[in-house]
Design a protein around this motif. Structure first.
Motif, mmCIF file in Angstrom:
data_model
loop_
_atom_site.group_PDB
_atom_site.id
_atom_site.type_symbol
_atom_site.label_atom_id
_atom_site.label_comp_id
_atom_site.label_asym_id
_atom_site.label_seq_id
_atom_site.Cartn_x
_atom_site.Cartn_y
_atom_site.Cartn_z
ATOM 1 N N PHE A 164 0.814 -1.221 0.000
ATOM 2 C CA PHE A 164 0.000 0.000 0.000
ATOM 3 C C PHE A 164 0.842 1.263 0.000
ATOM 4 C CE2 PHE A 164 -2.457 -3.161 2.519
ATOM 5 C CZ PHE A 164 -3.452 -3.381 1.589
ATOM 6 N N HIS A 165 2.132 1.130 0.262
ATOM 7 C CA HIS A 165 2.938 2.334 0.451
ATOM 8 C C HIS A 165 3.205 3.051 -0.869
ATOM 9 C CE1 HIS A 165 7.023 4.292 0.914
ATOM 10 N NE2 HIS A 165 6.239 4.967 1.719
ATOM 11 N N ILE A 166 3.090 4.343 -0.826
ATOM 12 C CA ILE A 166 3.441 5.152 -1.990
ATOM 13 C C ILE A 166 4.696 5.926 -1.602
ATOM 14 C CG2 ILE A 166 2.699 7.056 -3.438
ATOM 15 C CD1 ILE A 166 -0.222 5.935 -2.596
ATOM 16 N N ASP A 167 5.784 5.663 -2.290
ATOM 17 C CA ASP A 167 7.071 6.222 -1.865
ATOM 18 C C ASP A 167 7.234 7.656 -2.358
ATOM 19 O OD1 ASP A 167 9.652 6.840 -1.229
ATOM 20 O OD2 ASP A 167 10.472 4.915 -1.835
ATOM 21 N N VAL A 201 -8.327 -3.651 6.101
ATOM 22 C CA VAL A 201 -6.881 -3.671 5.859
ATOM 23 C C VAL A 201 -6.484 -2.742 4.703
ATOM 24 C CG1 VAL A 201 -4.890 -5.083 5.221
ATOM 25 C CG2 VAL A 201 -6.582 -5.973 6.812
ATOM 26 N N GLY A 202 -7.241 -2.807 3.606
ATOM 27 C CA GLY A 202 -6.889 -2.003 2.446
ATOM 28 C C GLY A 202 -6.939 -0.517 2.739
ATOM 29 N N GLU A 203 -8.027 -0.093 3.340
ATOM 30 C CA GLU A 203 -8.201 1.336 3.626
ATOM 31 C C GLU A 203 -7.132 1.823 4.627
ATOM 32 O OE1 GLU A 203 -11.203 1.787 6.544
ATOM 33 O OE2 GLU A 203 -10.052 3.581 7.142
ATOM 34 N N VAL A 204 -6.956 1.093 5.704
ATOM 35 C CA VAL A 204 -5.970 1.512 6.713
ATOM 36 C C VAL A 204 -4.550 1.412 6.143
ATOM 37 C CG1 VAL A 204 -4.969 0.982 8.978
ATOM 38 C CG2 VAL A 204 -7.458 0.907 8.657
ATOM 39 N N GLY A 205 -4.292 0.367 5.357
ATOM 40 C CA GLY A 205 -2.964 0.203 4.755
ATOM 41 C C GLY A 205 -2.603 1.382 3.878
ATOM 42 N N ARG A 206 -3.570 1.842 3.108
ATOM 43 C CA ARG A 206 -3.301 3.004 2.238
ATOM 44 C C ARG A 206 -3.105 4.273 3.063
ATOM 45 N NH1 ARG A 206 -6.531 0.031 -1.159
ATOM 46 N NH2 ARG A 206 -8.466 0.745 -0.193
ATOM 47 N N ARG A 207 -3.919 4.434 4.111
ATOM 48 C CA ARG A 207 -3.765 5.659 4.928
ATOM 49 C C ARG A 207 -2.427 5.661 5.658
ATOM 50 N NH1 ARG A 207 -9.180 7.106 8.114
ATOM 51 N NH2 ARG A 207 -7.946 8.965 8.549
ATOM 52 N N LEU A 208 -2.072 4.538 6.257
ATOM 53 C CA LEU A 208 -0.770 4.480 6.935
ATOM 54 C C LEU A 208 0.373 4.647 5.931
ATOM 55 C CD1 LEU A 208 -1.313 1.562 9.486
ATOM 56 C CD2 LEU A 208 -0.845 3.950 10.058
ATOM 57 N N GLY A 209 0.221 4.008 4.767
ATOM 58 C CA GLY A 209 1.279 4.060 3.757
ATOM 59 C C GLY A 209 1.484 5.443 3.173
ATOM 60 N N SER A 210 0.515 6.318 3.369
ATOM 61 C CA SER A 210 0.669 7.677 2.837
ATOM 62 C C SER A 210 1.274 8.624 3.873
ATOM 63 C CB SER A 210 -0.690 8.213 2.370
ATOM 64 O OG SER A 210 -1.511 8.474 3.492
ATOM 65 N N LEU A 211 1.454 8.166 5.121
ATOM 66 C CA LEU A 211 2.069 9.049 6.130
ATOM 67 C C LEU A 211 3.558 9.179 5.826
ATOM 68 C CD1 LEU A 211 0.394 7.718 9.412
ATOM 69 C CD2 LEU A 211 -0.230 9.730 8.060
ATOM 70 N N PRO A 212 4.098 10.374 5.982
ATOM 71 C CA PRO A 212 5.480 10.593 5.551
ATOM 72 C C PRO A 212 6.518 9.751 6.287
ATOM 73 C CG PRO A 212 4.613 12.514 6.719
ATOM 74 C CD PRO A 212 3.459 11.594 6.478
ATOM 75 N N PHE A 213 6.243 9.403 7.530
ATOM 76 C CA PHE A 213 7.253 8.679 8.301
ATOM 77 C C PHE A 213 7.082 7.161 8.217
ATOM 78 C CE2 PHE A 213 3.823 10.317 10.976
ATOM 79 C CZ PHE A 213 3.290 9.140 11.473
ATOM 80 N N VAL A 214 6.096 6.716 7.449
ATOM 81 C CA VAL A 214 5.895 5.279 7.257
ATOM 82 C C VAL A 214 6.551 4.892 5.930
ATOM 83 C CG1 VAL A 214 4.173 3.469 6.838
ATOM 84 C CG2 VAL A 214 3.768 5.203 8.606
ATOM 85 N N THR A 215 7.519 3.973 5.980
ATOM 86 C CA THR A 215 8.259 3.677 4.748
ATOM 87 C C THR A 215 7.851 2.365 4.089
ATOM 88 O OG1 THR A 215 10.061 2.729 6.027
ATOM 89 C CG2 THR A 215 10.288 5.038 5.391
ATOM 90 N N LEU A 216 7.043 1.562 4.739
ATOM 91 C CA LEU A 216 6.517 0.352 4.097
ATOM 92 C C LEU A 216 5.127 0.095 4.644
ATOM 93 C CD1 LEU A 216 9.534 -2.166 4.436
ATOM 94 C CD2 LEU A 216 8.807 -1.001 2.348
ATOM 95 N N SER A 217 4.255 -0.440 3.828
ATOM 96 C CA SER A 217 2.919 -0.820 4.307
ATOM 97 C C SER A 217 2.450 -2.020 3.487
ATOM 98 C CB SER A 217 1.949 0.366 4.148
ATOM 99 O OG SER A 217 0.642 0.004 4.567
ATOM 100 N N TYR A 218 2.439 -3.188 4.135
ATOM 101 C CA TYR A 218 2.137 -4.446 3.436
ATOM 102 C C TYR A 218 1.020 -5.205 4.131
ATOM 103 C CZ TYR A 218 6.808 -4.294 1.196
ATOM 104 O OH TYR A 218 7.924 -3.961 0.474
ATOM 105 N N ARG A 219 0.160 -5.812 3.341
ATOM 106 C CA ARG A 219 -0.762 -6.793 3.890
ATOM 107 C C ARG A 219 -0.076 -8.155 3.850
ATOM 108 N NH1 ARG A 219 -6.814 -6.993 2.144
ATOM 109 N NH2 ARG A 219 -7.615 -8.413 3.711
ATOM 110 N N ARG A 220 -0.162 -8.870 4.972
ATOM 111 C CA ARG A 220 0.341 -10.240 5.048
ATOM 112 C C ARG A 220 -0.695 -11.060 5.797
ATOM 113 N NH1 ARG A 220 5.777 -10.270 3.623
ATOM 114 N NH2 ARG A 220 6.874 -8.275 3.784
ATOM 115 N N PRO A 221 -0.665 -12.400 5.685
ATOM 116 C CA PRO A 221 -1.693 -13.199 6.356
ATOM 117 C C PRO A 221 -1.489 -13.247 7.868
ATOM 118 C CG PRO A 221 -0.046 -14.617 5.350
ATOM 119 C CD PRO A 221 0.297 -13.211 4.929
ATOM 120 N N ARG A 222 -2.599 -13.351 8.628
ATOM 121 C CA ARG A 222 -2.413 -13.659 10.046
ATOM 122 C C ARG A 222 -2.169 -15.154 10.175
ATOM 123 N NH1 ARG A 222 -6.388 -10.230 12.272
ATOM 124 N NH2 ARG A 222 -8.100 -9.929 10.836
#
Lengths: 158, 192
Positions: free
Chosen positions: A147-150, B90-111
């Protein structure tokens, strides 16, 4: 890497050079001149500063960050290793050429590594062999979506 | 912005592949860097510029610019922060977290229940542990995650770090972040 070197001094131009050009670097014939114009200095000075920041290790490169290419299979794996066995198990894991990153993390699941192989079958074999030789279960956590956009990494100087 | 549901296929166009191989280590620090690359590949400078723009637009190049080394600039702490979310969020939160400047990776993985309830993996970098923990709180506030089970896994020893072996160019974001052992400490100073 040069150990024990003097502190890296950064002035305002360095800071802007590091922070403001992590993306959308000019795709023009004289990109460093375009950067220089925005920072109010000349092209030669930008080149000198980038040389210095590169040799100091602050800049890895001026270039592309690429989306991972899919070649074969990969996964993230985790193990909950008793503290007294951590070094031994980490060493065993490292003997597999399929392992690229292998880190301790502060959690009950304290050993984390990335496996890449030609196909899923080989990944499963490696996991099974690590489990067999250590007697410790391996969590297999493949990436399902990214999901990350770099947009680069904003630097704060305070 | 589109969501990338998987890695891209290998680069199909051989000229694009050669171009990416030529620039992945960085542009030459000389006044006409794209002309230098073009000469090496027997291309016109203008074609190099057009192709790099197209590769950026298509997302093969995620960004093009100055690539800094966090640790050398004093960002010495990193944590893998994992979240246990209902599947539909997961998708919505993953995209929101992944767009924060200090977050450098955001991946969905299985539990993997019952041991591992977390299905969203993020990486957060900061100058020190306290800074990382403050950023985790900020992420919770900004993404409505206050009640969501999460865990913060700071990195310890690094046993191995090697670029993943991709056919074309290597990537620069290691999936587990970078270990603290290389951190240079307080060797950064600011001047006026």
């Amino acid at each position: 890497m040069r150990p024990n070197r003097a502190p890296l001094l950064l002035d305002e131009v360095d800071r802007r050079l590091l922070n403001d050009f992590q993306r959308d670097f000019p795709l023009t014939e004289r990109p460093y001149a375009a950067v220089a114009e925005r920072l109010g200095v000349d092209e030669a000075e930008i080149l000198r500063r980038l040389e210095r920041l590169s040799s100091a290790g602050a800049v890895s490169r001026v270039g592309p960050v690429l989306r991972p290419q899919r070649v074969g299979a990969s996964t993230l794996a985790a193990m909950a290793v008793p503290a007294e066995r951590l070094a031994e198990v980490a060493e065993l894991v490292n003997t597999f050429s399929e392992v690229n990153h292998n880190y301790e993390r502060e959690h009950r699941f304290n050993l984390w590594f990335v496996l890449t192989a030609a196909d899923e079958e080989r990944l499963a074999e490696v996991i099974e062999e690590i489990e067999g030789r250590t007697g410790i279960e391996v969590l297999d956590l493949p990436m399902l979506a990214e999901f990350h956009i770099d947009l680069g990494f904003p630097l704060q100087w305070t | 912005m589109d969501m990338k549901t998987n890695d891209s296929p290998a680069i199909a166009d051989p000229i694009d592949a050669a171009l990416l191989a030529a620039v992945q280590g960085g542009l030459p620090l000389s006044p006409r860097p794209y002309a230098v690359i073009a000469d090496a590949l027997d291309l016109e400078e203008s074609e190099v510029l057009v192709r790099l723009a197209r590769l950026t637009d298509s997302g093969t190049i995620k960004r093009f610019g100055v690539v800094v080394r966090h640790q050398e600039l004093g960002y010495c702490a990193n944590a893998m922060v994992v979240w246990a979310l209902p599947e539909e969020r997961v998708g919505e939160v993953g995209r929101r977290l992944g767009s924060l400047p200090f977050v450098t990776l955001s991946y969905r993985r299985p539990r993997r229940l019952p041991d591992w309830p977390y299905n969203l993996f993020t990486m957060i970098h900061g100058r020190d542990r306290a800074a990382v923990l403050a950023l985790v709180e900020e992420a919770k506030d900004r993404c409505g995650l206050q009640g969501v089970e999460c865990a913060v896994l700071f990195s310890g020893q690094r046993f191995k770090q090697r670029g993943a072996r991709y056919v074309a160019p290597s990537v620069d974001t290691p999936p587990l972040g970078v270990a603290g052992s290389r951190c240079p400490g307080p060797r950064l100073a600011l001047s006026r």
